[in-house]
Design a protein around this motif. Structure first.
Motif, PDB file in Angstrom:
ATOM      1  N   LEU A 199       9.572   1.873  16.806  1.00 44.40           N
ATOM      2  CA  LEU A 199       8.927   2.669  15.767  1.00 44.40           C
ATOM      3  C   LEU A 199       7.411   2.461  15.735  1.00 44.40           C
ATOM      4  CD1 LEU A 199       8.985   4.482  13.245  1.00 44.40           C
ATOM      5  CD2 LEU A 199       9.347   2.409  11.882  1.00 44.40           C
ATOM      6  N   LEU A 200       6.960   1.216  15.777  1.00 44.67           N
ATOM      7  CA  LEU A 200       5.532   0.942  15.660  1.00 44.67           C
ATOM      8  C   LEU A 200       4.767   1.493  16.866  1.00 44.67           C
ATOM      9  CD1 LEU A 200       5.677  -2.699  14.252  1.00 44.67           C
ATOM     10  CD2 LEU A 200       5.383  -0.558  12.994  1.00 44.67           C
ATOM     11  N   GLU A 201       5.374   1.395  18.038  1.00 43.08           N
ATOM     12  CA  GLU A 201       4.735   1.970  19.223  1.00 43.08           C
ATOM     13  C   GLU A 201       4.589   3.483  19.065  1.00 43.08           C
ATOM     14  OE1 GLU A 201       5.427   2.509  24.055  1.00 43.08           O
ATOM     15  OE2 GLU A 201       6.790   1.238  22.882  1.00 43.08           O
ATOM     16  N   GLU A 202       5.594   4.138  18.507  1.00 49.97           N
ATOM     17  CA  GLU A 202       5.537   5.587  18.309  1.00 49.97           C
ATOM     18  C   GLU A 202       4.466   5.977  17.304  1.00 49.97           C
ATOM     19  OE1 GLU A 202       9.380   6.932  17.202  1.00 49.97           O
ATOM     20  OE2 GLU A 202      10.330   6.410  19.108  1.00 49.97           O
ATOM     21  N   LEU A 203       4.247   5.139  16.295  1.00 49.36           N
ATOM     22  CA  LEU A 203       3.256   5.445  15.267  1.00 49.36           C
ATOM     23  C   LEU A 203       1.821   5.194  15.752  1.00 49.36           C
ATOM     24  CD1 LEU A 203       4.878   3.934  12.037  1.00 49.36           C
ATOM     25  CD2 LEU A 203       4.571   6.362  12.579  1.00 49.36           C
ATOM     26  N   THR A 204       1.662   4.291  16.701  1.00 52.82           N
ATOM     27  CA  THR A 204       0.324   3.843  17.093  1.00 52.82           C
ATOM     28  C   THR A 204      -0.624   4.969  17.513  1.00 52.82           C
ATOM     29  OG1 THR A 204       1.137   1.660  17.699  1.00 52.82           O
ATOM     30  CG2 THR A 204      -0.957   2.329  18.663  1.00 52.82           C
ATOM     31  N   PRO A 205      -0.231   5.894  18.398  1.00 53.21           N
ATOM     32  CA  PRO A 205      -1.174   6.961  18.772  1.00 53.21           C
ATOM     33  C   PRO A 205      -1.642   7.794  17.583  1.00 53.21           C
ATOM     34  CG  PRO A 205       0.685   6.895  20.288  1.00 53.21           C
ATOM     35  CD  PRO A 205       1.043   6.005  19.137  1.00 53.21           C
ATOM     36  N   ILE A 261       0.848  -1.184   0.000  1.00 58.99           N
ATOM     37  CA  ILE A 261       0.000   0.000   0.000  1.00 58.99           C
ATOM     38  C   ILE A 261       0.884   1.233   0.000  1.00 58.99           C
ATOM     39  CG2 ILE A 261      -1.916  -1.147   1.166  1.00 58.99           C
ATOM     40  CD1 ILE A 261      -0.990   0.076   3.762  1.00 58.99           C
ATOM     41  N   ASP A 262       0.328   2.365  -0.370  1.00 53.30           N
ATOM     42  CA  ASP A 262       1.076   3.610  -0.436  1.00 53.30           C
ATOM     43  C   ASP A 262       1.183   4.191   0.974  1.00 53.30           C
ATOM     44  OD1 ASP A 262       2.140   6.098  -0.852  1.00 53.30           O
ATOM     45  OD2 ASP A 262       0.764   6.648  -2.473  1.00 53.30           O
ATOM     46  N   PRO A 263       2.386   4.269   1.544  1.00 48.89           N
ATOM     47  CA  PRO A 263       2.534   4.765   2.919  1.00 48.89           C
ATOM     48  C   PRO A 263       2.122   6.221   3.085  1.00 48.89           C
ATOM     49  CG  PRO A 263       4.685   4.486   1.882  1.00 48.89           C
ATOM     50  CD  PRO A 263       3.675   3.868   0.969  1.00 48.89           C
ATOM     51  N   SER A 264       1.981   6.942   1.990  1.00 47.60           N
ATOM     52  CA  SER A 264       1.570   8.344   2.083  1.00 47.60           C
ATOM     53  C   SER A 264       0.058   8.507   2.166  1.00 47.60           C
ATOM     54  CB  SER A 264       2.107   9.126   0.875  1.00 47.60           C
ATOM     55  OG  SER A 264       1.486   8.670  -0.332  1.00 47.60           O
ATOM     56  N   ASP A 265      -0.680   7.409   2.019  1.00 44.03           N
ATOM     57  CA  ASP A 265      -2.147   7.506   2.048  1.00 44.03           C
ATOM     58  C   ASP A 265      -2.683   7.904   3.415  1.00 44.03           C
ATOM     59  OD1 ASP A 265      -2.411   6.882  -0.593  1.00 44.03           O
ATOM     60  OD2 ASP A 265      -2.954   4.773  -0.276  1.00 44.03           O
ATOM     61  N   SER A 266      -2.072   7.380   4.477  1.00 45.55           N
ATOM     62  CA  SER A 266      -2.567   7.627   5.829  1.00 45.55           C
ATOM     63  C   SER A 266      -1.530   7.151   6.826  1.00 45.55           C
ATOM     64  CB  SER A 266      -3.886   6.885   6.064  1.00 45.55           C
ATOM     65  OG  SER A 266      -3.677   5.477   6.018  1.00 45.55           O
ATOM     66  N   MET A 267      -1.754   7.486   8.098  1.00 42.47           N
ATOM     67  CA  MET A 267      -0.853   6.985   9.132  1.00 42.47           C
ATOM     68  C   MET A 267      -0.973   5.465   9.258  1.00 42.47           C
ATOM     69  SD  MET A 267       0.931   9.464  10.192  1.00 42.47           S
ATOM     70  CE  MET A 267       1.737   8.564  11.519  1.00 42.47           C
ATOM     71  N   GLU A 299      -1.117  -4.664   8.014  1.00 46.26           N
ATOM     72  CA  GLU A 299      -0.274  -4.315   6.865  1.00 46.26           C
ATOM     73  C   GLU A 299      -1.057  -3.633   5.762  1.00 46.26           C
ATOM     74  OE1 GLU A 299       1.994  -7.643   5.501  1.00 46.26           O
ATOM     75  OE2 GLU A 299       3.203  -7.764   7.337  1.00 46.26           O
ATOM     76  N   ARG A 300      -2.347  -3.931   5.671  1.00 47.26           N
ATOM     77  CA  ARG A 300      -3.175  -3.326   4.628  1.00 47.26           C
ATOM     78  C   ARG A 300      -4.023  -2.179   5.153  1.00 47.26           C
ATOM     79  NH1 ARG A 300      -3.492  -5.990   0.046  1.00 47.26           N
ATOM     80  NH2 ARG A 300      -5.556  -5.191  -0.444  1.00 47.26           N
ATOM     81  N   ALA A 301      -3.863  -1.838   6.443  1.00 46.05           N
ATOM     82  CA  ALA A 301      -4.590  -0.726   7.063  1.00 46.05           C
ATOM     83  C   ALA A 301      -6.100  -0.926   6.965  1.00 46.05           C
ATOM     84  CB  ALA A 301      -4.180   0.610   6.445  1.00 46.05           C
ATOM     85  N   VAL A 316      -1.896   6.695  14.457  1.00 46.51           N
ATOM     86  CA  VAL A 316      -2.819   5.852  13.682  1.00 46.51           C
ATOM     87  C   VAL A 316      -4.203   5.875  14.319  1.00 46.51           C
ATOM     88  CG1 VAL A 316      -3.306   3.514  12.881  1.00 46.51           C
ATOM     89  CG2 VAL A 316      -0.956   4.358  12.875  1.00 46.51           C
ATOM     90  N   ARG A 317      -4.247   5.778  15.625  1.00 40.22           N
ATOM     91  CA  ARG A 317      -5.522   5.674  16.317  1.00 40.22           C
ATOM     92  C   ARG A 317      -6.290   6.991  16.330  1.00 40.22           C
ATOM     93  NH1 ARG A 317      -6.276   0.990  18.761  1.00 40.22           N
ATOM     94  NH2 ARG A 317      -7.891   1.859  20.113  1.00 40.22           N
ATOM     95  N   ARG A 318      -5.593   8.116  16.132  1.00 44.67           N
ATOM     96  CA  ARG A 318      -6.282   9.407  16.092  1.00 44.67           C
ATOM     97  C   ARG A 318      -6.873   9.712  14.722  1.00 44.67           C
ATOM     98  NH1 ARG A 318      -2.201  11.314  19.798  1.00 44.67           N
ATOM     99  NH2 ARG A 318      -0.868  11.921  18.062  1.00 44.67           N
ATOM    100  N   GLU A 319      -6.475   8.932  13.729  1.00 41.06           N
ATOM    101  CA  GLU A 319      -6.969   9.167  12.376  1.00 41.06           C
ATOM    102  C   GLU A 319      -8.460   8.893  12.254  1.00 41.06           C
ATOM    103  OE1 GLU A 319      -3.960   8.622   8.720  1.00 41.06           O
ATOM    104  OE2 GLU A 319      -4.494   6.804   9.753  1.00 41.06           O
TER     105      GLU A 319
END
Length: 314
Positions: free
Chosen positions: A72-78, A5-11, A48-50, A80-83
């Motif tokens: 890294l994934l722990e840092e991204l999680t908040p 998937i395109d990583p620029s689509d969303s968190m 992986e597919r969001a 992602v969840r706010r999206e």
């Protein structure tokens, strides 16, 4: 690649793409990683597919440790969840289909598993996003298609706390409302179904602005889902689920006992309603004992949960 998937689509997409990259660098399949993280392969695929539920902090920490990602994934999680989560209801409905216990607080409407076709039609007809009669019928078919869940032998408990406002607000015709209340009274005769009414006299409470659904899944995991108009929030974080569970226990304690609740619904249906009066502690105890005798002496501790040996889990 086709599965990327395109990583620029969303968190969520960024999280998924990084998870996929680190997994491949480790030489693991989705099944390999799922086994090590103690989740099913489809969960890794969803991440992986969001798609599906968003990652929890607990799971992200496990994945970071397994894949040596330096947090890294722990840092991204908040983030992602706010999206915004456009398919916020879909994962909850999937979990509802698998749940072994369902506990709900309904602030505005009857729960979908208990709605009559006429009530559901009248309710869904109010949506400003309908585009055609065909669109309405599609939504109605989906709503009615969930209802066999209430008879699922794997469903050990369905507990509904119903705000008194739901009984007072007419949806459709008086005949539709009477039929809907008769449906609830009928369902409440099943041993695994409990209905309570939270009266206006109970005053302020949490939540007031939305409905709440608590699910227990076959593997013992639990989730909580808050829903209001055009908004939904699903959480699987243990701390949040437990906090919501305590809030739900307070709602059950504030609500009328099951037998008095059914009497209230009956009186509204028959047009003999009088404003509900919150019973004293002694009256609550006597009513609870009477209700237990009716349902075969099931043990219930204060707050409404069954004691060990029963099948309930908040």
């Amino acid at each position: 690649m086709a599965n990327e998937i395109d990583p620029s689509d969303s968190m969520g997409a960024l999280y998924g793409s990084r998870l996929r990259r680190y997994r491949l660098e480790a030489g693991w399949t989705q099944g390999d990683l799922g086994f090590r993280a103690h989740v099913v392969q489809s969960r890794i695929n969803q991440l992986e597919r969001a798609t599906g539920a968003k990652p929890t902090l607990e799971l992200s920490k496990k994945l970071d440790k397994l894949l040596n990602t330096d947090g890294l994934l722990e840092e991204l999680t908040p983030h992602v969840r706010r999206e915004a989560f456009p398919d916020w209801a879909q994962e909850h409905l999937k979990q509802e289909g698998r749940a072994t216990a369902i506990q709900v607080y309904m602030a505005r409407t009857f729960h979908g598993l208990l709605q009559t076709r006429e009530y559901a039609h009248a309710l869904l007809s109010l949506s400003p996003t309908l585009t055609s009669e065909e669109h309405l019928q599609k939504r109605l078919t989906g709503r009615m298609g969930r209802q066999p869940k209430l008879k699922d032998p794997k469903l050990r408990e369905f507990w509904m706390v119903l705000d008194e406002a739901v009984l007072m607000r007419p949806v459709g015709s008086p005949a539709i409302m009477r039929g809907q209340m008769a449906r609830v009274l009928e369902a409440a005769q099943d041993p695994h179904v409990t209905v309570q009414v939270l009266p206006f006299a109970a005053g302020g409470h949490w939540p007031m602005e939305c409905s709440l659904m608590m699910l227990t899944l076959p593997d013992g995991d639990a989730s909580a889902y808050k829903e209001a108009d055009e908004f939904g929030h699903l959480t699987e974080e243990n701390d949040e689920v437990q906090a919501y569970g305590k809030g739900y226990d307070r709602l059950r304690a504030m609500a009328l006992p099951p037998e008095q609740s059914l009497d209230l619904i009956q009186s509204v249906m028959e047009g003999t309603y009088r404003a509900a009066r919150v019973p004293s502690r002694f009256q609550r105890r006597r009513l609870a004992e009477k209700q237990l005798q009716r349902h075969g002496g099931r043990l219930v501790r204060r707050g409404g949960r069954r004691l060990p040996g029963g099948d309930a889990r908040a």
